[in-house]
Design a protein around this motif. Structure first.
Motif, PDB file in Angstrom:
ATOM      1  N   GLY A   7       0.831  -1.214   0.000  1.00 49.40           N
ATOM      2  CA  GLY A   7       0.000   0.000   0.000  1.00 49.40           C
ATOM      3  C   GLY A   7       0.858   1.254   0.000  1.00 49.40           C
ATOM      4  O   GLY A   7       0.553   2.231  -0.675  1.00 49.40           O
ATOM      5  N   ARG A   8       1.930   1.201   0.766  1.00 47.79           N
ATOM      6  CA  ARG A   8       2.859   2.340   0.787  1.00 47.79           C
ATOM      7  C   ARG A   8       3.525   2.537  -0.565  1.00 47.79           C
ATOM      8  O   ARG A   8       3.716   3.649  -1.020  1.00 47.79           O
ATOM      9  N   ARG A   9       3.893   1.409  -1.186  1.00 49.37           N
ATOM     10  CA  ARG A   9       4.534   1.503  -2.498  1.00 49.37           C
ATOM     11  C   ARG A   9       3.584   2.077  -3.534  1.00 49.37           C
ATOM     12  O   ARG A   9       3.980   2.878  -4.364  1.00 49.37           O
ATOM     13  N   ARG A  10       2.315   1.667  -3.470  1.00 42.60           N
ATOM     14  CA  ARG A  10       1.339   2.217  -4.406  1.00 42.60           C
ATOM     15  C   ARG A  10       1.139   3.703  -4.182  1.00 42.60           C
ATOM     16  O   ARG A  10       1.046   4.473  -5.136  1.00 42.60           O
ATOM     17  N   ALA A  11       1.067   4.130  -2.927  1.00 40.38           N
ATOM     18  CA  ALA A  11       0.903   5.555  -2.618  1.00 40.38           C
ATOM     19  C   ALA A  11       2.125   6.341  -3.074  1.00 40.38           C
ATOM     20  O   ALA A  11       1.995   7.428  -3.647  1.00 40.38           O
ATOM     21  N   ALA A  12       3.315   5.795  -2.850  1.00 38.41           N
ATOM     22  CA  ALA A  12       4.538   6.472  -3.300  1.00 38.41           C
ATOM     23  C   ALA A  12       4.567   6.571  -4.814  1.00 38.41           C
ATOM     24  O   ALA A  12       4.959   7.601  -5.368  1.00 38.41           O
ATOM     25  N   PHE A  13       4.115   5.506  -5.493  1.00 36.22           N
ATOM     26  CA  PHE A  13       4.071   5.538  -6.951  1.00 36.22           C
ATOM     27  C   PHE A  13       3.098   6.608  -7.431  1.00 36.22           C
ATOM     28  O   PHE A  13       3.382   7.337  -8.377  1.00 36.22           O
ATOM     29  N   ARG A  14       1.948   6.720  -6.774  1.00 35.47           N
ATOM     30  CA  ARG A  14       0.968   7.736  -7.167  1.00 35.47           C
ATOM     31  C   ARG A  14       1.523   9.135  -6.966  1.00 35.47           C
ATOM     32  O   ARG A  14       1.326  10.012  -7.808  1.00 35.47           O
ATOM     33  N   PHE A  20       5.464  13.850 -11.416  1.00 40.19           N
ATOM     34  CA  PHE A  20       6.039  13.856 -12.761  1.00 40.19           C
ATOM     35  C   PHE A  20       5.093  14.534 -13.753  1.00 40.19           C
ATOM     36  O   PHE A  20       5.528  15.346 -14.576  1.00 40.19           O
ATOM     37  N   VAL A  21       3.811  14.222 -13.684  1.00 39.85           N
ATOM     38  CA  VAL A  21       2.836  14.838 -14.598  1.00 39.85           C
ATOM     39  C   VAL A  21       2.772  16.350 -14.376  1.00 39.85           C
ATOM     40  O   VAL A  21       2.790  17.130 -15.336  1.00 39.85           O
ATOM     41  N   LEU A  22       2.720  16.769 -13.117  1.00 45.66           N
ATOM     42  CA  LEU A  22       2.690  18.210 -12.817  1.00 45.66           C
ATOM     43  C   LEU A  22       3.986  18.883 -13.246  1.00 45.66           C
ATOM     44  O   LEU A  22       3.966  20.014 -13.731  1.00 45.66           O
ATOM     45  N   LEU A  23       5.101  18.203 -13.080  1.00 45.18           N
ATOM     46  CA  LEU A  23       6.394  18.743 -13.489  1.00 45.18           C
ATOM     47  C   LEU A  23       6.444  18.954 -14.995  1.00 45.18           C
ATOM     48  O   LEU A  23       6.858  20.012 -15.475  1.00 45.18           O
ATOM     49  N   VAL A  24       5.996  17.976 -15.753  1.00 47.67           N
ATOM     50  CA  VAL A  24       5.981  18.099 -17.214  1.00 47.67           C
ATOM     51  C   VAL A  24       5.030  19.218 -17.645  1.00 47.67           C
ATOM     52  O   VAL A  24       5.355  20.015 -18.526  1.00 47.67           O
ATOM     53  N   ALA A  25       3.863  19.292 -17.001  1.00 48.21           N
ATOM     54  CA  ALA A  25       2.904  20.352 -17.344  1.00 48.21           C
ATOM     55  C   ALA A  25       3.489  21.738 -17.049  1.00 48.21           C
ATOM     56  O   ALA A  25       3.375  22.653 -17.868  1.00 48.21           O
ATOM     57  N   HIS A  26       4.131  21.886 -15.901  1.00 46.98           N
ATOM     58  CA  HIS A  26       4.719  23.180 -15.547  1.00 46.98           C
ATOM     59  C   HIS A  26       5.857  23.545 -16.487  1.00 46.98           C
ATOM     60  O   HIS A  26       5.962  24.693 -16.938  1.00 46.98           O
ATOM     61  N   ALA A  86       8.306  14.549  -7.460  1.00 53.99           N
ATOM     62  CA  ALA A  86       8.559  13.563  -8.510  1.00 53.99           C
ATOM     63  C   ALA A  86       9.576  12.521  -8.029  1.00 53.99           C
ATOM     64  O   ALA A  86       9.538  11.370  -8.470  1.00 53.99           O
ATOM     65  N   GLY A  87      10.483  12.923  -7.133  1.00 52.63           N
ATOM     66  CA  GLY A  87      11.435  11.971  -6.557  1.00 52.63           C
ATOM     67  C   GLY A  87      10.754  10.987  -5.633  1.00 52.63           C
ATOM     68  O   GLY A  87      11.160   9.836  -5.524  1.00 52.63           O
TER      69      GLY A  87
END
Length: 190
Positions: A7-14, A20-26, A86-87
């Motif tokens: 569950g932690r890994r899934r949350a970290a992935f999200r 990453f998506v916000l970084l690319v958009a910005h 993103a990290g």
């Protein structure tokens, strides 16, 4: 049955994916904003002398100085938050995170300034790079350490609320170590 770690890994992935998506958009927005052709009635002279443009902006009056300096500070400021997001690491040495983020912001600002000067034929403005980098640093210091501390406290509270999970994970680690030591033929020292 999925463990607490998945569950932690899934949350970290999200979090990483969202960062990453916000970084690319910005960065797409910044690229469009800085590299598009402009028609401006008055633009301060660009300079390679540090702080010369800032002094010129301050001489124009408080409104123009706030608009110009504030715009340069805010342009890349979201990177101070988006790069660590993103990290996706919550437990990290704060100084290392700060240095990595500010360095990445400075290099990105320098790259944008160099590309802008190549496309427009103007000399690169050092003050813009300094202000962009300061904006990244200020945003990082204002947001990232408190949010990471809050996330660590939240994780500690969850772990304290579910001590059985911690015990099971500890037992699994001991079992894995025992299996690894027997495979290697070496016992575990006390």
């Amino acid at each position: 049955m999925q463990g607490h770690g998945s569950g932690r890994r899934r949350a970290a992935f999200r979090f990483r994916a969202a960062g990453f998506v916000l970084l690319v958009a910005h960065l797409s927005y910044v690229g469009w904003l800085t590299l598009r052709p402009l028609t401006a009635p008055w633009v301060t002279a660009v300079s390679l002398e540090p702080l010369a443009t800032i002094r010129a902006d301050l001489a124009l009056g408080p409104w123009e100085a706030t608009r110009s300096i504030g715009g340069a500070l805010l342009l890349l400021a979201p990177l101070g938050v988006l790069l660590p997001l993103a990290g996706g690491r919550v437990t990290v040495y704060p100084l290392a995170s700060f240095v990595r983020t500010v360095f990445a912001g400075a290099m990105l600002s320098l790259t944008i300034a160099l590309v802008h000067s190549e496309l427009t034929g103007q000399i690169m403005n050092v003050d813009t790079v300094l202000l962009n980098t300061a904006g990244v640093a200020l945003a990082h210091l204002a947001v990232v350490p408190p949010v990471r501390a809050w996330l660590r406290r939240r994780a500690d509270r969850k772990q304290a609320a579910h001590p059985r999970r911690q015990g099971r994970e500890g037992e699994r680690e001991e079992g894995v170590q025992a299996v690894a030591s027997t495979i290697a033929g070496v016992g575990i020292a006390p």
